[in-house]
Design a protein around this motif. Structure first.
Motif, PDB file in Angstrom:
ATOM      1  N   MET A  98       0.841  -1.194   0.000  1.00 10.00           N
ATOM      2  CA  MET A  98       0.000   0.000   0.000  1.00 10.00           C
ATOM      3  C   MET A  98       0.880   1.249   0.000  1.00 10.00           C
ATOM      4  O   MET A  98       2.026   1.218   0.437  1.00 10.00           O
ATOM      5  N   PRO A  99       0.335   2.354  -0.513  1.00 12.19           N
ATOM      6  CA  PRO A  99       1.087   3.604  -0.492  1.00 12.19           C
ATOM      7  C   PRO A  99       1.355   4.040   0.945  1.00 12.19           C
ATOM      8  O   PRO A  99       0.597   3.721   1.858  1.00 12.19           O
ATOM      9  N   HIS A 100       2.447   4.783   1.148  1.00 13.39           N
ATOM     10  CA  HIS A 100       2.773   5.212   2.500  1.00 13.39           C
ATOM     11  C   HIS A 100       3.238   6.656   2.529  1.00 13.39           C
ATOM     12  O   HIS A 100       3.673   7.227   1.530  1.00 13.39           O
ATOM     13  N   VAL A 101       3.122   7.234   3.719  1.00 17.94           N
ATOM     14  CA  VAL A 101       3.411   8.639   3.991  1.00 17.94           C
ATOM     15  C   VAL A 101       4.305   8.690   5.217  1.00 17.94           C
ATOM     16  O   VAL A 101       4.086   7.960   6.183  1.00 17.94           O
ATOM     17  N   LEU A 102       5.316   9.557   5.196  1.00 16.63           N
ATOM     18  CA  LEU A 102       6.198   9.747   6.348  1.00 16.63           C
ATOM     19  C   LEU A 102       5.834  11.038   7.065  1.00 16.63           C
ATOM     20  O   LEU A 102       5.668  12.085   6.424  1.00 16.63           O
ATOM     21  N   VAL A 103       5.737  10.961   8.388  1.00 12.85           N
ATOM     22  CA  VAL A 103       5.481  12.131   9.233  1.00 12.85           C
ATOM     23  C   VAL A 103       6.685  12.273  10.160  1.00 12.85           C
ATOM     24  O   VAL A 103       6.847  11.487  11.097  1.00 12.85           O
ATOM     25  N   SER A 104       7.558  13.227   9.880  1.00 11.02           N
ATOM     26  CA  SER A 104       8.818  13.369  10.611  1.00 11.02           C
ATOM     27  C   SER A 104       8.994  14.814  11.071  1.00 11.02           C
ATOM     28  O   SER A 104       9.123  15.716  10.239  1.00 11.02           O
ATOM     29  N   HIS A 105       9.028  15.012  12.380  1.00 15.04           N
ATOM     30  CA  HIS A 105       9.259  16.380  12.874  1.00 15.04           C
ATOM     31  C   HIS A 105      10.588  16.919  12.338  1.00 15.04           C
ATOM     32  O   HIS A 105      10.671  18.071  11.916  1.00 15.04           O
ATOM     33  N   GLN A 106      11.604  16.096  12.364  1.00 18.10           N
ATOM     34  CA  GLN A 106      12.919  16.488  11.843  1.00 18.10           C
ATOM     35  C   GLN A 106      12.934  16.362  10.316  1.00 18.10           C
ATOM     36  O   GLN A 106      12.655  15.303   9.773  1.00 18.10           O
ATOM     37  N   PRO A 107      13.222  17.434   9.601  1.00 18.66           N
ATOM     38  CA  PRO A 107      13.242  17.339   8.137  1.00 18.66           C
ATOM     39  C   PRO A 107      14.462  16.587   7.616  1.00 18.66           C
ATOM     40  O   PRO A 107      15.470  16.446   8.317  1.00 18.66           O
ATOM     41  N   PRO A 108      14.375  16.099   6.386  1.00 19.70           N
ATOM     42  CA  PRO A 108      15.528  15.436   5.780  1.00 19.70           C
ATOM     43  C   PRO A 108      16.617  16.446   5.413  1.00 19.70           C
ATOM     44  O   PRO A 108      16.328  17.612   5.105  1.00 19.70           O
ATOM     45  N   PHE A 109      17.833  15.977   5.415  1.00 18.99           N
ATOM     46  CA  PHE A 109      18.993  16.823   5.125  1.00 18.99           C
ATOM     47  C   PHE A 109      19.011  17.294   3.671  1.00 18.99           C
ATOM     48  O   PHE A 109      18.595  16.583   2.765  1.00 18.99           O
ATOM     49  N   ASP A 110      19.512  18.517   3.489  1.00 27.75           N
ATOM     50  CA  ASP A 110      19.808  19.086   2.172  1.00 27.75           C
ATOM     51  C   ASP A 110      18.560  19.252   1.311  1.00 27.75           C
ATOM     52  O   ASP A 110      18.504  18.822   0.157  1.00 27.75           O
ATOM     53  N   THR A 111      17.567  19.900   1.887  1.00 25.90           N
ATOM     54  CA  THR A 111      16.340  20.230   1.161  1.00 25.90           C
ATOM     55  C   THR A 111      15.958  21.665   1.513  1.00 25.90           C
ATOM     56  O   THR A 111      16.521  22.265   2.436  1.00 25.90           O
TER      57      THR A 111
END
Length: 216
Positions: free
Chosen positions: A129-142
């Motif tokens: 199934m499709p998935h979504v990430l919920v992360s308070h900390q953002p990913p690097f280099d964006t």
């Protein structure tokens, strides 16, 4: 599926009535950390205030949330930190806290700890199934992790997980000045900025991302 994501509320619920239509229309509302600033009772008030518009909530604690908030979110059945939850055939994966900050806050972790928490959540991720990430900390280099000083302060562990797993969307926050959207491969990244300033993320997803924008 309609998703509304509120990040970095820091106890401020003043703008909720202005977005009542979107909140009530949403299939799920995401609280992307820093519900309050150190005060457990203020974070509980935020959950109750949002719930008055939409009872389908998922949340991760932010670095500024009281350490006790995780237990409360678990008791309420909405804690996504280190977990996967399925709503309407979409899997939501959650990561709370942040990397160490210039001024110490209650929920700070190393890259290795963030990676381990993410992996714990991913152990329960359905493969079909499709998935979504919920992360308070953002990913690097964006765009979403760019601090005022012009430095990227996001997590390499979060970026690596996104690059490998390619969720439809990563909803993030934490870096107040990092409001914006970006992409890692096919994954859309959005930091709507702090909700106390009135902005939030709105998404419509199916097998892909039909609409993703910052409103407010």
């Amino acid at each position: 599926m309609i998703i509304v994501a509120l990040a970095d509320m820091h106890g401020n619920t003043h703008h909720l009535e202005k977005i009542a239509h979107d909140l009530r229309a949403a299939d799920v509302t995401l609280l992307v950390g820093d519900l309050a600033t150190f005060r457990h009772d203020a974070a509980v008030e935020v959950v109750e205030a949002v719930r008055a518009y939409n009872e389908r909530l998922l949340a991760v604690p932010g670095n500024c949330d009281a350490p006790s908030l995780g237990d409360y979110l678990t008791q309420e059945g909405i804690n996504l930190d280190g977990r996967t939850a399925v709503i309407d055939d979409v899997a939501f994966v959650g990561l709370g806290g942040s990397l160490p900050c210039p001024i110490a806050t209650p929920n700070e972790y190393s890259e290795e700890e963030l990676e381990a928490t993410l992996q714990r959540a991913l152990d329960d991720l359905p493969s079909d199934m499709p998935h979504v990430l919920v992360s308070h900390q953002p990913p690097f280099d964006t765009t979403t992790d760019l601090a005022n000083a012009g430095e990227h302060v996001g997590s390499r562990a979060v970026r690596s997980a996104i690059a490998r797993l390619q969720p439809l969307v990563c909803f993030t926050g934490h870096i107040h000045e990092g409001r914006g959207t970006d992409s890692i491969g096919n994954t859309r990244i959005v930091n709507p900025g702090p909700f106390w300033q009135g902005t939030y993320a709105y998404a419509e997803i199916d097998d892909g991302v039909e609409l993703l924008e910052i409103r407010g």
